[in-house]
Scaffold this motif. Structure first.
Motif, short mmCIF file in Angstrom:
data_model
loop_
_atom_site.label_atom_id
_atom_site.label_comp_id
_atom_site.label_asym_id
_atom_site.label_seq_id
_atom_site.Cartn_x
_atom_site.Cartn_y
_atom_site.Cartn_z
N SER A 211 0.83 -1.19 0.00
CA SER A 211 0.00 0.00 0.00
C SER A 211 0.87 1.25 0.00
O SER A 211 2.03 1.20 0.42
N GLY A 249 -3.03 -0.25 -3.87
CA GLY A 249 -1.77 0.24 -3.31
C GLY A 249 -1.25 1.52 -3.92
O GLY A 249 -0.13 1.93 -3.61
N GLU A 291 -7.67 -2.79 -7.48
CA GLU A 291 -8.39 -2.63 -6.22
C GLU A 291 -7.92 -1.41 -5.43
O GLU A 291 -7.37 -1.53 -4.34
N ARG A 294 -7.11 3.50 -0.85
CA ARG A 294 -6.58 4.78 -0.40
C ARG A 294 -6.70 5.88 -1.46
O ARG A 294 -7.10 7.00 -1.15
N ARG A 331 -3.36 6.41 12.49
CA ARG A 331 -2.24 6.23 11.56
C ARG A 331 -0.94 6.91 12.01
O ARG A 331 0.13 6.32 11.88
N TYR A 391 -8.48 4.86 5.72
CA TYR A 391 -7.99 4.17 6.93
C TYR A 391 -7.96 5.08 8.15
O TYR A 391 -7.15 4.88 9.06
#
Ligand code: LLP
Length: 436
Positions: A211, A249, A291, A294, A331, A391
């Protein structure tokens, strides 16, 4: 001068706007801490990924990795934008079901899906199960047998490629908990098991290398590797993959020093690598699935906080504390992730001091930014932390029994709450008193 805020994002009062809404008004109307998404930006990101495939006339799916931010409203936006989604739990799947998301566009990931989760996926006719391990193949075989059902599957493989990123968000290296190992022959064995099961329709193969990736090399490498495996499967097992899924990613800008590539550049490189390799190997061009999580929601999200207390010690960098912290964005504490924060009422105000932006949680590590340049601030000022959409809320917790913030979608000057702020009552609604 913050390089991320453009003049178009300021209104006549000089305030930061999000989706055409004044951020100060949003903070006053909905309270802080508040998570706000600029919905047009989410749409733009999805569209720019899709556009490259369409321009290249390649069969594709842009599958939003909903772990980045999962809420009914988000699945609704993804549905309207013709995206697919991937889910990794019964909870994400349930949310997609509640949003009436078309189930044939759902992929179910995870390295330890339970029997109940697989049953739910089969009952709801989920599009694709991303098989991750042998235990899961057996479990799914049994569920399909009991339910007299069939389902599409893909095999997740560990490509042996590590991305240059934080080690906790790397997934493609050989020593990983995800996917079937290639070198030891596990992927071949998994393929044979799946092909032998008439209830599983084998669609293709998947890999995800990590990612927040900034370089094309990792994606070109994984694309090449997956085509090599596809060619080997054709030669060895007479099986031709219809889909090659290179995972997500794609890196985004969190701070001005980050220079991510555009969606177009990532997708273009992936398409080129797959075209080149398939033609070299004499394979027909598969559909390409990606996919992104982020990159779809990260830049569109803002966390609004209100400034409270402050601590100044001579010779030390001051602490300016806000009304949120590690409960709404873990994070910085977990990955040493960096963000930029601006004064919402005047984002381009000259910087007067560098501060530690502290959270309100009872933990010294609850620092949202170690070195944030800010103009003079006072209690009650609203700060906007940028690029928090991925996230952040999805990893939020109730640590210290703080309620999780509300989430607002803003678009064309209108704002709607899409996830309510938790109340104090919500915090105790699962508690039961103990009869002693
Ligand atoms: N596909 C698979 C199979 C994944 O495991 C992931 C992320 C994605 C797609 C989406 O990756 P993205 O495009 O969002 O980078 N909590 C960490 C990130 C964990 C990512 C896990 N897998 C963080 O806050 O940075």
């Amino acid at each position: 001068m913050n390089q991320q805020i453009t003049a178009q994002q300021l209104n006549a009062a000089g305030h930061l706007t999000i989706g055409g809404c004044d951020s100060i008004e949003l903070a006053h109307e909905f309270g802080t801490p508040l998570v706000v998404y600029d919905v047009s930006q989410i749409r733009r990101q999805i569209r720019s990924f899709r556009k490259v495939f369409e321009e290249n006339n390649v069969d594709y799916a842009v599958s939003y990795a909903s772990k980045a931010f999962a809420a009914i409203a988000m699945y609704q936006v993804a549905a309207v934008e013709d995206a697919h989604v991937d889910v990794v739990s019964a909870g994400e799947l349930y949310t997609a079901i509640k949003a009436n998301f078309p189930m044939d566009r759902v992929s179910f990931h995870g390295n330890n899906k339970s029997r109940e989760e697989l049953e739910m996926a089969v009952d709801h006719h989920v599009g694709t199960i991303m098989l991750d391990n042998f235990h899961e193949i057996d479990l799914l075989a049994d569920v399909l047998e009991v339910k007299d059902a069939t389902i599409d599957v893909m095999l997740r493989i560990t490509p042996g490629i590590s991305a240059h990123t934080n080690k906790y968000i790397q997934t493609g290296q050989v020593d990983s908990k995800f996917g079937f190992d290639l070198q030891s022959g596990q992927a071949d064995e998994a393929l044979q098991k799946v092909l032998a099961n008439p209830r599983m329709k084998m669609r293709g193969l998947h890999a995800h290398i990590g990612s927040q990736i900034f370089e094309l090399a990792g994606f070109e490498g994984v694309a090449k590797k997956l085509v090599e495996v596809a060619a080997h499967w054709r030669d060895q097992f007479n099986y031709e993959a219809e889909v090659i899924n290179v995972g997500g990613g794609f890196g985004i800008r969190y701070v001005s020093a980050d220079h991510p590539l555009q969606p177009e550049e990532f997708v273009d490189a992936i398409i080129k690598a797959i075209k080149k390799e398939t033609s070299a190997k004499g394979l027909s061009m598969p559909a390409i699935w990606i996919e992104p999580g982020r990159s779809i929601v990260g830049p569109a999200g803002y966390n609004l906080y209100t400034v409270g207390s402050r601590k100044d010690v001579p010779g030390l960098k001051p602490y300016v504390t806000v009304d949120g912290g590690m409960g709404d964005n873990i994070r910085p504490a977990l990955y040493q992730a960096e963000y930029e924060t601006v004064l919402a009422s005047d984002p381009q105000a000259p910087i007067k001091e560098h501060v530690r932006l502290a959270g309100k949680y009872c933990e010294s590590g609850d620092i949202l930014a170690q070195d944030q340049g800010l103009p003079e601030t006072k209690p009650g000022d609203v700060l906007a932390m940028l690029d928090t959409g991925a996230y952040g809320y999805s990893m939020a917790s109730n640590y210290n029994r703080n309620p999780r913030p509300a989430v607002v979608f803003a678009e064309n000057g209108k704002a709607q709450v899409v996830v309510e702020r938790e109340s104090l009552e919500d915090l105790v609604h699962l508690d039961r008193s103990y009869k002693q």
